[in-house]
Design a protein around this motif. Sequence first.
Motif, PDB file in Angstrom:
ATOM      1  N   CYS A  63      93.346   8.272  -6.481  1.00 20.09           N
ATOM      2  CA  CYS A  63      93.227   7.967  -7.904  1.00 20.09           C
ATOM      3  C   CYS A  63      93.150   9.313  -8.603  1.00 20.09           C
ATOM      4  CB  CYS A  63      91.985   7.129  -8.189  1.00 20.09           C
ATOM      5  SG  CYS A  63      91.765   6.754  -9.939  1.00 20.09           S
ATOM      6  N   SER A  64      93.827   9.463  -9.731  1.00 24.01           N
ATOM      7  CA  SER A  64      93.871  10.777 -10.370  1.00 24.01           C
ATOM      8  C   SER A  64      92.524  11.184 -10.970  1.00 24.01           C
ATOM      9  CB  SER A  64      94.969  10.827 -11.438  1.00 24.01           C
ATOM     10  OG  SER A  64      94.740   9.853 -12.431  1.00 24.01           O
ATOM     11  N   CYS A  65      91.560  10.271 -11.061  1.00 19.57           N
ATOM     12  CA  CYS A  65      90.215  10.678 -11.511  1.00 19.57           C
ATOM     13  C   CYS A  65      89.471  11.401 -10.389  1.00 19.57           C
ATOM     14  CB  CYS A  65      89.411   9.476 -11.999  1.00 19.57           C
ATOM     15  SG  CYS A  65      88.764   8.403 -10.710  1.00 19.57           S
ATOM     16  N   GLY A  66      89.860  11.175  -9.112  1.00 14.67           N
ATOM     17  CA  GLY A  66      89.286  11.882  -7.970  1.00 14.67           C
ATOM     18  C   GLY A  66      88.044  11.239  -7.379  1.00 14.67           C
ATOM     19  N   SER A  67      87.490  10.249  -8.035  1.00 12.39           N
ATOM     20  CA  SER A  67      86.242   9.638  -7.570  1.00 12.39           C
ATOM     21  C   SER A  67      86.435   8.866  -6.263  1.00 12.39           C
ATOM     22  CB  SER A  67      85.695   8.710  -8.649  1.00 12.39           C
ATOM     23  OG  SER A  67      84.539   8.078  -8.215  1.00 12.39           O
ATOM     24  N   TRP A  68      87.549   8.177  -6.114  1.00  7.98           N
ATOM     25  CA  TRP A  68      87.812   7.384  -4.908  1.00  7.98           C
ATOM     26  C   TRP A  68      87.909   8.293  -3.682  1.00  7.98           C
ATOM     27  CZ3 TRP A  68      92.874   4.204  -3.871  1.00  7.98           C
ATOM     28  CH2 TRP A  68      92.662   3.323  -2.799  1.00  7.98           C
ATOM     29  N   GLN A  69      88.621   9.417  -3.804  1.00  2.89           N
ATOM     30  CA  GLN A  69      88.763  10.334  -2.684  1.00  2.89           C
ATOM     31  C   GLN A  69      87.424  11.010  -2.373  1.00  2.89           C
ATOM     32  OE1 GLN A  69      90.894   9.777  -5.260  1.00  2.89           O
ATOM     33  NE2 GLN A  69      92.396  11.403  -5.283  1.00  2.89           N
ATOM     34  N   TYR A  70      86.644  11.307  -3.391  1.00  6.02           N
ATOM     35  CA  TYR A  70      85.396  12.039  -3.203  1.00  6.02           C
ATOM     36  C   TYR A  70      84.320  11.169  -2.552  1.00  6.02           C
ATOM     37  CZ  TYR A  70      81.300  14.857  -4.323  1.00  6.02           C
ATOM     38  OH  TYR A  70      80.152  15.585  -4.237  1.00  6.02           O
ATOM     39  N   ASN A  71      84.157   9.936  -3.031  1.00  3.64           N
ATOM     40  CA  ASN A  71      83.078   9.068  -2.550  1.00  3.64           C
ATOM     41  C   ASN A  71      83.493   8.136  -1.426  1.00  3.64           C
ATOM     42  OD1 ASN A  71      81.176  10.016  -4.417  1.00  3.64           O
ATOM     43  ND2 ASN A  71      82.002   8.686  -5.991  1.00  3.64           N
TER      44      ASN A  71
END
Length: 183
Positions: A63-71
């Motif tokens: 996801c371009s917000c980055g939250s999915w990859q981070y968490n």
Amino acid sequence: MVQVSKRREDSATWISEIGPVMDAKLKKRIEKGRAWRVQKSSTGVYEVKSMPAVVVDLEEGTCSCGSWQYNGFVCAHVATVLAKTCGEEESMADYIDPFYHVVAYQQTYEDKIHPVLAMDIPDFTQGTSREIKPPRNRRPPGRPCLKRIRSRGEECTARPRKCSRCHQLCNHNRRTCTEASKD
């Protein structure tokens, strides 16, 4: 020992694929994205019309917000895409990191902790010369902080404001507005 036993017993009654705390977060994120529009770009790639617009790739897990990859847990954008496009056919738990699944939680607390017998603990009440003193902790100089510093993955609860110049719901005000004047 008691805490591990209680968590083991509690997790045995859970019926969903993810725990109740994360299930509540998932529902909250779906509710957050109810008003957002989702447009399909190609197979597994969607654009979520939120503020700002975000690209979600279900096949790549990004996801371009980055939250999915981070968490490793779906953000509001991904939850909205899954709720509006996939519906009931695909489980949202398939897109959530296995760390958040009930099975992983149950495996964490499946081992038993045996009680410690009182005869194994040294008796410090009978006048031993070893005295245990509290550690020397010095408070740091200066005034203590009143506002907690949020970690990178925490959600901000601030609502978007309405700019009195451009009349849009956004994160700026009249003084910092960059939109051209409508006059």
